[in-house]
Structure formats: C-alpha cells, structure tokens
Design a protein around this motif. Sequence first.
Motif, PDB file in Angstrom:
ATOM      1  N   GLN A  70      13.343 -15.736   1.639  1.00  0.00           N
ATOM      2  CA  GLN A  70      12.225 -15.140   0.793  1.00  0.00           C
ATOM      3  C   GLN A  70      11.672 -13.982   1.623  1.00  0.00           C
ATOM      4  O   GLN A  70      11.911 -13.628   2.745  1.00  0.00           O
ATOM      5  N   LEU A  71      10.888 -12.931   0.770  1.00  0.00           N
ATOM      6  CA  LEU A  71      10.081 -11.964   1.488  1.00  0.00           C
ATOM      7  C   LEU A  71       8.950 -12.345   2.238  1.00  0.00           C
ATOM      8  O   LEU A  71       8.266 -13.328   2.145  1.00  0.00           O
ATOM      9  N   ASP A  72       9.021 -11.967   3.480  1.00  0.00           N
ATOM     10  CA  ASP A  72       7.667 -12.146   4.191  1.00  0.00           C
ATOM     11  C   ASP A  72       6.449 -11.192   3.778  1.00  0.00           C
ATOM     12  O   ASP A  72       6.525 -10.324   3.156  1.00  0.00           O
ATOM     13  N   HIS A  73       5.364 -11.347   4.350  1.00  0.00           N
ATOM     14  CA  HIS A  73       4.354 -10.884   3.742  1.00  0.00           C
ATOM     15  C   HIS A  73       4.240  -9.247   3.573  1.00  0.00           C
ATOM     16  O   HIS A  73       4.050  -8.631   2.925  1.00  0.00           O
ATOM     17  N   GLN A  74       4.610  -8.793   4.820  1.00  0.00           N
ATOM     18  CA  GLN A  74       4.704  -7.398   5.032  1.00  0.00           C
ATOM     19  C   GLN A  74       5.696  -6.764   4.283  1.00  0.00           C
ATOM     20  O   GLN A  74       5.588  -5.622   3.792  1.00  0.00           O
ATOM     21  N   ASP A  75       7.041  -7.292   4.082  1.00  0.00           N
ATOM     22  CA  ASP A  75       7.991  -6.780   3.327  1.00  0.00           C
ATOM     23  C   ASP A  75       7.552  -6.721   1.717  1.00  0.00           C
ATOM     24  O   ASP A  75       7.961  -5.703   1.117  1.00  0.00           O
ATOM     25  N   GLY A  76       6.915  -7.654   1.268  1.00  0.00           N
ATOM     26  CA  GLY A  76       6.448  -7.829  -0.172  1.00  0.00           C
ATOM     27  C   GLY A  76       5.197  -6.602  -0.303  1.00  0.00           C
ATOM     28  O   GLY A  76       5.243  -6.118  -1.346  1.00  0.00           O
ATOM     29  N   LEU A  77       4.535  -6.311   0.654  1.00  0.00           N
ATOM     30  CA  LEU A  77       3.598  -5.378   0.637  1.00  0.00           C
ATOM     31  C   LEU A  77       4.186  -3.791   0.996  1.00  0.00           C
ATOM     32  O   LEU A  77       3.648  -2.723   0.458  1.00  0.00           O
ATOM     33  N   LYS A  78       5.273  -3.893   1.391  1.00  0.00           N
ATOM     34  CA  LYS A  78       5.946  -2.335   2.065  1.00  0.00           C
ATOM     35  C   LYS A  78       5.910  -1.384   0.586  1.00  0.00           C
ATOM     36  O   LYS A  78       5.656  -0.242   0.827  1.00  0.00           O
ATOM     37  N   ASN A  79       6.351  -1.801  -0.298  1.00  0.00           N
ATOM     38  CA  ASN A  79       6.505  -1.048  -1.664  1.00  0.00           C
ATOM     39  C   ASN A  79       5.378  -0.739  -2.713  1.00  0.00           C
ATOM     40  O   ASN A  79       5.569  -0.127  -3.651  1.00  0.00           O
ATOM     41  N   ALA A  80       4.221  -1.434  -2.339  1.00  0.00           N
ATOM     42  CA  ALA A  80       3.035  -1.537  -2.989  1.00  0.00           C
ATOM     43  C   ALA A  80       2.709  -0.074  -2.906  1.00  0.00           C
ATOM     44  O   ALA A  80       2.256   0.528  -1.998  1.00  0.00           O
ATOM     45  N   PRO A  81       2.228   0.583  -4.072  1.00  0.00           N
ATOM     46  CA  PRO A  81       1.700   1.938  -4.245  1.00  0.00           C
ATOM     47  C   PRO A  81       0.359   1.965  -3.477  1.00  0.00           C
ATOM     48  O   PRO A  81       0.000   2.925  -2.965  1.00  0.00           O
ATOM     49  N   ASN A  82      -0.334   0.928  -3.465  1.00  0.00           N
ATOM     50  CA  ASN A  82      -1.695   0.772  -2.696  1.00  0.00           C
ATOM     51  C   ASN A  82      -1.991  -0.642  -2.441  1.00  0.00           C
ATOM     52  O   ASN A  82      -1.966  -1.684  -2.974  1.00  0.00           O
ATOM     53  N   ASN A  83      -2.120  -0.799  -1.021  1.00  0.00           N
ATOM     54  CA  ASN A  83      -2.389  -2.058  -0.511  1.00  0.00           C
ATOM     55  C   ASN A  83      -3.404  -1.996   0.522  1.00  0.00           C
ATOM     56  O   ASN A  83      -3.754  -0.803   1.096  1.00  0.00           O
ATOM     57  N   ASP A  84      -4.169  -3.058   0.742  1.00  0.00           N
ATOM     58  CA  ASP A  84      -5.221  -3.270   1.695  1.00  0.00           C
ATOM     59  C   ASP A  84      -4.757  -4.296   2.944  1.00  0.00           C
ATOM     60  O   ASP A  84      -5.368  -5.327   3.024  1.00  0.00           O
ATOM     61  N   LYS A  85      -3.749  -4.008   3.747  1.00  0.00           N
ATOM     62  CA  LYS A  85      -3.076  -4.747   4.614  1.00  0.00           C
ATOM     63  C   LYS A  85      -2.505  -6.167   4.239  1.00  0.00           C
ATOM     64  O   LYS A  85      -1.406  -6.506   4.336  1.00  0.00           O
ATOM     65  N   ASP A  86      -3.161  -7.084   3.598  1.00  0.00           N
ATOM     66  CA  ASP A  86      -3.024  -8.165   3.145  1.00  0.00           C
ATOM     67  C   ASP A  86      -2.898  -8.425   1.654  1.00  0.00           C
ATOM     68  O   ASP A  86      -2.319  -9.463   1.250  1.00  0.00           O
ATOM     69  N   PHE A  87      -3.402  -7.455   0.982  1.00  0.00           N
ATOM     70  CA  PHE A  87      -3.531  -7.600  -0.638  1.00  0.00           C
ATOM     71  C   PHE A  87      -2.859  -6.438  -1.246  1.00  0.00           C
ATOM     72  O   PHE A  87      -3.207  -5.281  -0.728  1.00  0.00           O
ATOM     73  N   PHE A  88      -2.349  -6.733  -2.857  1.00  0.00           N
ATOM     74  CA  PHE A  88      -2.396  -5.560  -3.310  1.00  0.00           C
ATOM     75  C   PHE A  88      -3.672  -5.016  -3.847  1.00  0.00           C
ATOM     76  O   PHE A  88      -4.782  -5.543  -4.218  1.00  0.00           O
ATOM     77  N   ARG A  89      -3.803  -3.731  -3.959  1.00  0.00           N
ATOM     78  CA  ARG A  89      -4.934  -2.992  -4.480  1.00  0.00           C
ATOM     79  C   ARG A  89      -4.598  -2.418  -5.879  1.00  0.00           C
ATOM     80  O   ARG A  89      -3.530  -1.743  -6.401  1.00  0.00           O
ATOM     81  N   VAL A  90      -5.181  -2.974  -6.787  1.00  0.00           N
ATOM     82  CA  VAL A  90      -4.999  -2.541  -8.091  1.00  0.00           C
ATOM     83  C   VAL A  90      -6.098  -1.956  -8.893  1.00  0.00           C
ATOM     84  O   VAL A  90      -7.414  -2.439  -8.446  1.00  0.00           O
ATOM     85  N   PRO A  91      -6.023  -1.177  -9.888  1.00  0.00           N
ATOM     86  CA  PRO A  91      -7.316  -0.451 -10.594  1.00  0.00           C
ATOM     87  C   PRO A  91      -8.343  -1.528 -11.262  1.00  0.00           C
ATOM     88  O   PRO A  91      -7.739  -2.695 -11.693  1.00  0.00           O
ATOM     89  N   LYS A  92      -9.531  -1.406 -11.282  1.00  0.00           N
ATOM     90  CA  LYS A  92     -10.356  -2.434 -11.829  1.00  0.00           C
ATOM     91  C   LYS A  92     -10.312  -2.567 -13.206  1.00  0.00           C
ATOM     92  O   LYS A  92     -10.332  -1.284 -13.764  1.00  0.00           O
ATOM     93  N   VAL A  93     -10.203  -3.763 -13.987  1.00  0.00           N
ATOM     94  CA  VAL A  93      -9.973  -3.690 -15.364  1.00  0.00           C
ATOM     95  C   VAL A  93     -11.195  -4.348 -16.133  1.00  0.00           C
ATOM     96  O   VAL A  93     -11.148  -4.264 -17.245  1.00  0.00           O
ATOM     97  N   ILE A  94     -11.959  -5.071 -15.543  1.00  0.00           N
ATOM     98  CA  ILE A  94     -12.891  -5.808 -15.956  1.00  0.00           C
ATOM     99  C   ILE A  94     -14.197  -5.256 -15.484  1.00  0.00           C
ATOM    100  O   ILE A  94     -14.349  -4.963 -14.336  1.00  0.00           O
ATOM    101  N   GLU A  95     -15.058  -4.710 -16.631  1.00  0.00           N
ATOM    102  CA  GLU A  95     -16.413  -4.297 -16.180  1.00  0.00           C
ATOM    103  C   GLU A  95     -17.461  -4.953 -15.517  1.00  0.00           C
ATOM    104  O   GLU A  95     -17.385  -6.213 -15.703  1.00  0.00           O
TER     105      GLU A  95
END
Length: 95
Positions: A70-95
């Motif tokens: 399985q991917l470890d935590h850091q490898d899973g975030l490595k190719n994310a366009p925007n991350n915050d050390k531990d989490f994926f960062r995504v645009p806000k979709v709910i007002e």
Amino acid sequence: MSIDKQTLEKIAHLARLEFDEKSEEKMLKDMNNMLSFVEKLKELDTDHVEPLQSMTFEMNQFREDKVQDQLDHQDGLKNAPNNDKDFFRVPKVIE
C-alpha cells in the motif's frame, strides 16, 4: 387495470417528465398496453418454476482478499497538486 389521465399525470410528476397533449395520449395508450401485457402474464401457470436470480447461468469468480503493498501517507500526497502536509487541499465547493 388501466391508467387514467390523472394517474399518468401523477406518474409523470414523480418521474419529472413533461409532455404535450399529443404525447400524453400516446403515453397513456402505451402504458395501458404494457399493463395489459402484464395482466396476460398472470394467466401463466408458474407453480413449478424456480425464480431466477440472474438471466445467465454464469457464476461470479470471487477472489480471496489479500493485503498487498500500500502507499504510505507521504507517497499518497506526493502527486497531489495541493496538499497541507497531512491532507489533500481542494477548492471549497459548499458556501
């Protein structure tokens, strides 16, 4: 059993369908034809007929679940366009 205009309008509302007067008459005729066909099926003797679970006799080939690499935590975030050390960062979709 038959469908009247009021029942058809209720079904159309529930299905979120809209049609004009000409289409409504055709739909009413078609739905009554379907119901008469189902009524005809009730005449068949099905006392010794086993119910179908599937239309084919093929069986699913299940595999045993195995834990694999399985991917470890850091490898899973490595190719994310925007991350915050531990989490994926995504645009806000709910007002």
